[in-house]
Design a protein around this motif. Structure first.
Motif, PDB file in Angstrom:
ATOM      1  N   ASP A 124       0.852  -1.190   0.000  1.00  0.00           N
ATOM      2  CA  ASP A 124       0.000   0.000   0.000  1.00  0.00           C
ATOM      3  C   ASP A 124       0.892   1.246   0.000  1.00  0.00           C
ATOM      4  N   LEU A 130      -0.085  -5.218   0.985  1.00  0.00           N
ATOM      5  CA  LEU A 130      -1.473  -4.985   0.603  1.00  0.00           C
ATOM      6  C   LEU A 130      -2.296  -6.242   0.869  1.00  0.00           C
ATOM      7  N   ARG A 156     -11.224  -5.295   8.806  1.00  0.00           N
ATOM      8  CA  ARG A 156     -10.756  -4.719   7.546  1.00  0.00           C
ATOM      9  C   ARG A 156     -11.927  -4.352   6.649  1.00  0.00           C
ATOM     10  N   TRP A 191      -5.139   1.044  -1.340  1.00  0.00           N
ATOM     11  CA  TRP A 191      -4.947   0.677   0.067  1.00  0.00           C
ATOM     12  C   TRP A 191      -5.362  -0.769   0.347  1.00  0.00           C
ATOM     13  N   ALA A 194      -8.067  -2.083   3.808  1.00  0.00           N
ATOM     14  CA  ALA A 194      -7.442  -1.331   4.903  1.00  0.00           C
ATOM     15  C   ALA A 194      -8.054  -1.693   6.259  1.00  0.00           C
ATOM     16  N   SER A 204      -9.387   3.302  14.171  1.00  0.00           N
ATOM     17  CA  SER A 204      -8.147   3.489  13.414  1.00  0.00           C
ATOM     18  C   SER A 204      -8.027   4.980  13.145  1.00  0.00           C
ATOM     19  N   HIS A 206      -7.821   6.360  10.249  1.00  0.00           N
ATOM     20  CA  HIS A 206      -8.687   6.712   9.117  1.00  0.00           C
ATOM     21  C   HIS A 206     -10.140   6.936   9.553  1.00  0.00           C
ATOM     22  N   ALA A 230      -3.559   8.908   1.968  1.00  0.00           N
ATOM     23  CA  ALA A 230      -4.616   8.484   2.906  1.00  0.00           C
ATOM     24  C   ALA A 230      -5.935   9.173   2.587  1.00  0.00           C
ATOM     25  N   LEU A 233      -8.560   7.125   0.864  1.00  0.00           N
ATOM     26  CA  LEU A 233      -9.361   6.258   1.721  1.00  0.00           C
ATOM     27  C   LEU A 233     -10.399   7.080   2.493  1.00  0.00           C
TER      28      LEU A 233
END
Ligand code: GLU
Length: 292
Positions: A124, A130, A156, A191, A194, A204, A206, A230, A233
């Motif tokens: 990633d 990945l 995930r 990603w 992720a 997380s 994100h 990022a 995402l």
């Protein structure tokens, strides 16, 4: 037009250095120029690395620099329930699946892939292996058994499903310090699947950042170019969770271009060090100015 909202969002896992100061100062300047608000958010979800003394030092360094943030500071570690609710929403859409693999197992899988194919394992944008359910397989029955046994796991994002669901355009607006704007397309697939909820932390980066930017009404995200990938995402998560997408500016990082790996870069000079050496805030502001 609604009032612009900017934010500086450091993680208290160390002292602030000149690179952070540059980011905070750019946020300050753009907020001032646009008559916008300026928020401070402490991104302390990683309870293993973040420490209250670093948080206190960050707030002290920012005050010393003379940056006037709004008085209310949001601390992410107090809001795990909100991030959990956002994750539950993604789970209810069938977009999350449990992953029990340790970092070591993932590295072993990548090594086996490389031995078998002679090709490097896909990575990633952060350089991590990945992951993808399609590529690596996922045994539903085994996952259910391990979940029932209470084994720790990450959650995930099923990227293929998420992409199919967010059929809307993944375009977002990028701007620069001169106010120019352009539309760019996010490419979250790079990603892979992720991690949205970490094994040891109930969220997380994100998920929390997307949740909080929306909750706090952030309209302009100004952060380092190291987080540019990022954003792809983040835009996808915003579409999936029905959240607005702010405008983004990813500024260069300030580094010496000495090329010497071990040489301490200018950007990583702690503000505390400058303060101890007798520099005043004016001097620090000058050193932290971003080129270009
Ligand atoms: N907390 C992140 C960091 O310190 C910044 C997150 C962001 O600006 O989106 O690197």
């Amino acid at each position: 037009m609604t009032q612009p909202v900017f934010r500086f969002a450091p993680s208290p896992n160390g002292r602030l250095h000149l690179g952070h100061a540059a980011s905070a100062l750019l946020n300050e300047e753009l907020a001032r120029r646009s008559g916008g608000r300026l928020l401070l958010r402490i991104e302390d979800i990683d309870v293993t690395r973040c420490r209250p003394e670093y948080e206190a030092a960050i707030i002290d360094d920012l005050a010393w620099l003379g940056i006037a943030f709004e008085p209310h500071i949001r601390r992410q570690s107090r809001h795990f329930d909100e991030y959990r609710a956002a994750a539950d929403r993604l789970a209810a859409m069938g977009l999350l699946y449990p992953c029990f693999r340790t970092r070591r197992e993932i590295a072993q899988g990548a090594a086996a892939f490389e031995a078998a194919t002679g090709a490097p394992a896909p990575r990633d944008p952060d350089g991590a292996i990945l992951r993808s359910r399609a590529l690596h397989g996922h045994d539903e029955a085994e996952a259910a058994r391990r979940m029932a046994a209470g084994e720790p796991h990450a959650l995930r994002l099923d990227m293929a499903r998420a992409r199919a669901l967010a059929s809307e355009s993944l375009a977002y607006t990028r701007f620069d310090a001169a106010g120019r704007e352009e539309t760019v397309m996010a490419d979250p697939a790079r990603w892979g699947d992720a991690v949205i909820v970490r094994k040891e932390i109930p969220t997380s980066y994100h998920l929390s950042v997307v949740h909080d930017d929306a909750l706090q009404g952030v309209t302009h995200v100004v952060r380092g170019v190291d987080l540019e990938a990022a954003t792809d995402l983040h835009v996808l998560l915003q579409r999936l969770l029905d959240l607005p997408t702010p405008r983004y500016l990813h500024h260069p990082l300030i580094f010496d271009d000495s090329g010497e790996k071990l040489a301490k870069s200018r950007g990583s000079t702690p503000l505390a060090e400058l303060r101890a050496a007798g520099a005043d805030a004016q001097e620090a502001r000058r050193l932290a100015r971003l080129a270009g």
